[in-house]
Design a protein around this motif. Sequence first.
Motif, short mmCIF file in Angstrom:
data_model
loop_
_atom_site.label_atom_id
_atom_site.label_comp_id
_atom_site.label_asym_id
_atom_site.label_seq_id
_atom_site.Cartn_x
_atom_site.Cartn_y
_atom_site.Cartn_z
N MET A 71 9.88 -4.27 -2.65
CA MET A 71 9.14 -5.37 -3.02
C MET A 71 7.87 -5.26 -2.43
N ALA A 72 7.64 -4.59 -1.50
CA ALA A 72 6.41 -4.68 -0.84
C ALA A 72 5.21 -3.82 -1.63
N VAL A 73 5.94 -2.98 -2.49
CA VAL A 73 4.68 -2.03 -3.30
C VAL A 73 4.99 -2.47 -4.92
N VAL A 74 5.72 -3.34 -5.04
CA VAL A 74 5.89 -3.73 -6.58
C VAL A 74 4.34 -3.99 -7.27
N GLU A 75 3.81 -4.87 -6.64
CA GLU A 75 2.40 -5.32 -7.13
C GLU A 75 1.48 -4.04 -7.27
N LEU A 76 1.68 -3.27 -6.15
CA LEU A 76 0.71 -2.11 -6.24
C LEU A 76 1.17 -1.14 -7.15
N ASN A 77 2.38 -1.08 -7.50
CA ASN A 77 2.67 -0.18 -8.65
C ASN A 77 2.31 -0.78 -10.00
N ASN A 78 2.24 -1.99 -9.94
CA ASN A 78 2.07 -2.52 -11.25
C ASN A 78 0.51 -2.47 -11.41
N GLU A 79 -0.19 -2.47 -10.32
CA GLU A 79 -1.70 -2.27 -10.34
C GLU A 79 -2.03 -0.79 -10.97
N LEU A 80 -1.21 0.18 -10.46
CA LEU A 80 -1.27 1.46 -10.58
C LEU A 80 -1.14 1.74 -12.01
N ALA A 81 0.03 1.27 -12.54
CA ALA A 81 0.53 1.49 -13.89
C ALA A 81 -0.72 0.80 -14.84
N SER A 82 -1.20 -0.32 -14.31
CA SER A 82 -2.26 -0.80 -15.34
C SER A 82 -3.75 0.26 -15.45
N LEU A 83 -3.87 0.93 -14.33
CA LEU A 83 -4.95 1.63 -13.97
C LEU A 83 -4.71 2.96 -14.82
N GLU A 84 -3.63 3.34 -14.80
CA GLU A 84 -3.11 4.73 -15.56
C GLU A 84 -3.01 4.41 -17.12
#
Length: 796
Positions: free
Chosen positions: A225-238
Amino acid sequence: MDERTLRVLEFHKIKERLAAATTNSLGRELALALDVVTDPDEVRARQRETTEARAILENCPSVPLGGIRDIRRAVAQARVGATLAPQDLLDVSWTMDASARLRKFVFGLGEGFGTIRAHASRIAPQPALVREIARCLDDQGNVMDEASPVLARLRSDIRAVNGRIRDRLDSLIRSPEASRYLQDPVVTLRGGRFVVPVKQEHRAAVPGIVHDQSSSGLTLFVEPMAVVELNNELASLEAKEREEVERILRHLSGLVRAAHPEIQGTVEALAALDFAFAKGRLSLDMDAVEPDLNTSGYLEIRQGRHPLLSGRVVPIDVELGGEFRTLVVTGPNTGGKTVSLKTIGIFALMTLAGLHLPAASGTRFAVFQQVFADIGDEQSIEQSLSTFSSHMTHIVRILEETGPESLVLLDELGAGTDPAEGASLGIAILEHLHARGSRTVATTHYSELKTFAYEHDGVENASCEFDVATLRPTYRLIVGVPGSSCAFEVASRLGLPRQIVDAARARLGEDRVRVEDMIAGMERSRRELEEDRERARGARQTMERLVRERDEEARRLREARSDILRKARDEASRIVSRARQDVARIIDELKQGSFDRSAVDDAARRAREALKQVAEETSGVGIEVLEEAPAPRTRPVGSGDVATGATVYVSRLGRPGRVVSPPRDGEDVEVQVGAMRLFVSPKDLAVIEEERPSAESPFGGVFIAPVAREKATTVSSELDLRGLTVEEALAEVDKYLDDACLAGLPRARIIHGKGTGALRQAVREFVRSHPHVRGFEPGGPAEGGDGVTVVAIRAD
């Protein structure tokens, strides 16, 4: 062109060999699609293209044809608005870049390659498109960050988010508790999301989203859960990165679409150039020549070799369409009749296709409108056609379509049926073709066709040579001599009993035996003549080689002599120049009246030694140097010997002089020596007892009267330079002017001829600055005009 003819003459194999000489699929397609043409102008244009390409390859074997791709599909897709893949864009860029190199190469060849230059002029390299693609894509087809500012910013953000995710996950897997619930202390990807491998029994210890599990079910891949938001942000950027990459590819594809007419024309030009150079390369590989074309139906093959045969190929010489239009070739089986027939046929097709012929220079070929060939056995069980029926079916069509501009090739004419009927049919077919004006070559075993060739004008016999001693054919085509099947000779050599052979020979009939014996005698005579001709050819070649060697040796000797003369004259000129400088200095000092006697004597001595050195170093190379004369016999002057006008000898100078004014009251005597006037003490004067000719040289103590007398009797008033090189001529002019000056000639004629004017100009430039020449002018009308230069010689 008749399709059956193309097939039986194996023209498709020639096209395959041509295709193998291309460097890309564009040229290969043209090679495999090559067809023959019958328009004489088109044939000449094709042959000229092949000749130009071969000439370029002979001088520049490495034509820059590399890097060319078949981009027609990609250009067509871009034309209708499709977005091209990065690799397609790279192919377009590389091809345009290669086209620029090829265009520069062709136009750097200079004039004389009109057809090849015309192809290259259609190339439009599109440098702006190439630069834009190179700016956006790397060599692997990846869109680079520099392609746009937006893409550069997005990728910078992606790298930053990636770093933050990895930092958090690294801290998680390095914690002391991690070893209890993690299968391995690693970070991996599942579905584009960063996850860690968690043991099944410790699922609750790592809150997060399960994206996958191992095949055994013991490991779960959990996104904490600590990186879910960061992964979401990464997916958006990609996702935004992919959109920007797609936009850049659409932009590049639009540039290709805008330039598609020029790119399409460039691709066509590249294909034409690759095809042309393939023809030139094939010509070199086959050691082929461009045939001399005509529209009169005449062909002459010199040392022709079938292009599909390898190894040691026996060439043939054949002529048709001149004194005879029909050629009947006879001889034993496997003797080379069919190969000769196919060689003529494939040469005709290659000529019409614009290909060079593997033959010797001087080969000539007509531009035939039709080529027909009936060769081989095409019997068909399905169509109930025997060998004879198959041949007749094809010959019937040939007879319907042939004409004066047709070449007809018939193999084993009349075979496959009763010999008597087959021979009669063969004669009738040849008569019909001959009457139609066709150029016909037919092979046969029938003796009746040999007789037909003897009895009809415009029909000639030929044979394929066979060596009975070795039972081997030589494969040489002999025009003018009929051949024999050699059946009896071959049978005897193979061991058939003599009585059987004699019995078979007796059944031929007396006339047939006489004919065969006559043919054998003609063959023996021909071979003897051939051997004599070969010996004569060898002797002539030896003589020509000896003449060439003699001429080469003479040329080397002339060059060596000219080199020796040049070096000797250069050295002599240097030494004489030094001596003249010494004399000039002495004269200046004498004129000024302030000279050191010892210095003057030393300078005069050096000048005399220099002249001796010139004489020694130039002896034997045609350069004459004046010799120093011995001092005259003298006596001391008396009171009456120094009157005005008296000749005296100035001992200090070693030269005679004339008294200008006598001494007064013990003063010095004024004496003129050459061009100088100087005052000399009476004690330095003497009276010359014996008068000597005193023609003077510019050098102290040097007399030339003996040489002048000799030259006056031997030097002609004209010099003929015709046939000499410029260097040899100028050496002769220099020596001649020296001799003419010594001989006292007032003028001389130098004959150089008119020609190109190079020798005339060189001679006049040389005499313009020559010290012995006072002036010059062209010869008068009666003296040779501008082919003669008349020089006026100084009287020294």
